[in-house]
Design a protein around this motif. Structure first.
Motif, PDB file in Angstrom:
ATOM      1  N   THR A  28      35.924  24.172  14.659  1.00 27.11           N
ATOM      2  CA  THR A  28      35.315  25.180  15.385  1.00 27.11           C
ATOM      3  C   THR A  28      36.655  26.056  15.701  1.00 27.11           C
ATOM      4  N   GLY A  76      37.512  30.584  15.600  1.00 22.20           N
ATOM      5  CA  GLY A  76      37.323  31.786  15.786  1.00 22.20           C
ATOM      6  C   GLY A  76      37.553  33.114  15.011  1.00 22.20           C
ATOM      7  N   THR A 122      31.879  27.106  13.705  1.00 25.95           N
ATOM      8  CA  THR A 122      32.185  25.780  12.983  1.00 25.95           C
ATOM      9  C   THR A 122      31.861  25.979  11.401  1.00 25.95           C
ATOM     10  N   SER A 165      45.651  29.051  12.245  1.00 28.44           N
ATOM     11  CA  SER A 165      44.662  30.123  13.057  1.00 28.44           C
ATOM     12  C   SER A 165      45.931  31.003  12.841  1.00 28.44           C
ATOM     13  N   SER A 177      32.583  32.161  17.924  1.00 29.34           N
ATOM     14  CA  SER A 177      33.832  31.023  16.975  1.00 29.34           C
ATOM     15  C   SER A 177      31.934  30.578  16.392  1.00 29.34           C
ATOM     16  N   GLN A 216      39.774  37.314  20.239  1.00 23.00           N
ATOM     17  CA  GLN A 216      39.110  36.537  19.812  1.00 23.00           C
ATOM     18  C   GLN A 216      37.451  36.753  20.042  1.00 23.00           C
ATOM     19  N   TRP A 253      41.094  33.740  11.452  1.00 18.71           N
ATOM     20  CA  TRP A 253      41.850  31.683  11.073  1.00 18.71           C
ATOM     21  C   TRP A 253      41.370  32.348   9.662  1.00 18.71           C
TER      22      TRP A 253
END
Length: 512
Positions: free
Chosen positions: A456, A458, A203, A436, A201, A198, A422
């Motif tokens: 949120t 990754g 949102t 995910s 990130s 990752q 994601w």
């Protein structure tokens, strides 16, 4: 022969039960084994029949949701898809005469599966074996070998099961050894899952506005649909301002969140701009716009609306649905464009070609629109070009009371595993969700409900082996089909020449 045909008919129904809404994935190997056993021992002139019967029950059962379009559409489309099982029967008959036939028969399965997933027109990928593997050990192979490779593993499990049933009495130790080796191959990816690094990130909010009335007909209530998404986005802005939701970086609306051109309809355009300005972040809007090169054609697009700026990057749907979003050979007498519901397609939708990821709030996003998610080229192609996140915008309201929604959402889950990204799914009235990279659904909105998902997620630029190899597994499977067919045809022609009677007089130089 009657027992073979019965076995094939039942096998097709069993395979369909592996897919949603039943979802018993463990039924795939015995179903494939049933097909192989129904063909085993038959020559090519007879092997096509049980294979076709298997294909008929499988395709008509697994895609029964097509009846929402019309019974005629269901009968016609599934009839075409079932026809691909005729050459499959021939290939199985040829392969069963070879050593290591479980491998060759499995290759024939994935080769035909690849062929029907792209032909004719854009093909029909629903019902691929890999699409029923969510939550199984097979799914862990997706980041390594992709959909075609995973489908091959499933098919190989079924063909090997058929081999075991045939040989276990005469060679029990060999059968046990082969099963053990296959189990190792199948479980190895689960024991060593691919790890994604990752790198930051973001949102994201996914909005599901729902469709008023029956929920089945978006065009007749399209203004209310857009208003629903505008209102929910404004509500989100108020919730963020009140501290009830965390600040979001961007918002995803579904396909057909505006069913008219947002650049030519002042009311729709004003609503989108107002929503974007209220939440003060970009919105990926699903809209239908007029082709700037030809106003008799339309584009189905994911359009990035920037607050205070208007539209930015766009993604155009790569796989419009034939006879649903465009009419092949429009104007010909083959299927008149005035036939039945084809009257609802007055303009053809143009196929998108770009694989450049969208730029949204500093994030590179791989977008897919509805059925695009079922094809191997679009999402993986964008991820290979730097996409850090995947979004799926869909408007399958016509199928909202069928299992099509469940089957498509499962494919979205599997794309997360395949790409190591994601996946954010925004559906017009179900099923929206956030998945995910390990395929887990962390949040969702059920069908026929309104909702806003805020998560949120990754970001990553790690490329899985499946993304790196791209479309090559499918291409190689098609090459195998072609080469095997050529070899068989040439061998047949040599045998025919060898069987011809020899003219003794010509061999002796003629008569005297």
């Amino acid at each position: 022969m009657p027992l073979r045909c019965l076995l094939a008919l039942v096998g097709g129904l069993v395979l369909a039960a592996a897919f949603e809404p039943i979802g018993w994935a463990w039924l795939m190997p015995p179903a494939i084994a049933a097909l192989v056993l129904s063909v085993r021992g038959l020559g090519p002139r007879r092997a096509w029949l049980p294979s076709l019967l298997f294909g008929l029950t499988f395709t008509y059962a697994v895609m029964v949701w097509m009846r929402s379009v019309g019974t005629d559409a269901w009968i016609g489309m599934c009839g075409v898809e079932a026809a691909f099982f005729v050459p499959l029967g021939l290939g199985l008959s040829w392969s069963l005469r070879l050593r290591a036939w479980p491998v060759w028969t499995a290759l024939w399965w994935v080769g035909i599966e690849t062929l029907r997933s792209g032909f004719p027109f854009s093909g029909m990928p629903f019902g691929r074996l890999a699409y029923a593997t969510a939550g199984t050990p097979w799914a862990e192979a997706l980041p390594y070998v992709g959909m075609v490779g995973t489908g091959f593993l499933v098919a190989l499990t079924g063909t090997t099961l058929a081999w075991v049933l045939v040989t276990v009495r005469s060679h029990p130790r060999a059968a046990v050894a082969v099963v053990a080796a296959l189990a190792v191959v199948t479980l190895l990816p689960a024991l060593a899952p691919f790890r994604v690094t990752q790198q930051g990130s973001t949102t994201v909010a996914a909005v599901q506005g729902d469709v008023p009335g029956t929920g089945l007909d978006v065009p007749s209530v399209h203004r209310e649909v857009t208003a629903n998404h505008v209102d929910l986005t404004r509500d989100l802005a108020e919730a963020v301002a009140a501290g009830e939701q965390p600040p979001v970086d961007f918002v995803v609306w579904p396909e057909n969140s505006t069913a008219v051109d947002p650049f030519t309809d002042p009311g729709i355009h004003a609503g989108i701009v107002a929503a974007s300005d209220a939440v003060d972040v970009p919105i990926i809007v699903g809209g239908v716009s007029t082709d700037p090169l030809d106003d008799t054609q339309v584009l189905n697009q994911g359009i990035v609306y920037e607050p205070g700026l208007g539209s930015g990057d766009r993604y155009t749907k790569r796989h419009p649905v034939p006879y649903g979003e465009y009419i092949p050979f429009r104007g010909s007498s083959l299927i008149p464009s005035t036939y039945g519901k084809l009257r609802m397609v007055p303009r053809d939708m143009v196929r998108g070609t770009s694989l450049e990821p969208l730029r949204v709030a500093g994030v590179r996003v791989a977008d897919a629109i509805c059925f695009d998610v079922a094809y191997d080229d679009g999402i993986a192609g964008q991820v290979a070009r730097g996409a850090q996140l995947v979004t799926v915008q869909t408007s399958n309201a016509m199928f909202s009371r069928t299992s099509q929604l469940d089957q498509q959402f499962e494919i979205s889950r599997l794309r997360a595993l395949e790409t190591g990204r994601w996946v954010v799914v925004a559906a017009i009235n179900g099923i929206s969700g956030i998945v995910s990279p390990d395929g887990e659904v962390v949040a969702s909105v059920p069908r026929r409900q309104q909702g806003v998902l805020v998560e949120t997620v990754g970001l990553s630029t790690t490329l899985t082996p499946a993304v790196r190899i791209g479309l090559w597994p499918g291409r190689l499977a098609l090459v195998f089909l072609l080469v095997h067919t050529i070899v068989v045809v040439l061998a047949y022609r040599r045998r025919r020449r060898g069987d011809r009677p020899v003219d003794v007089r010509s061999e002796r130089g003629g008569t005297r």
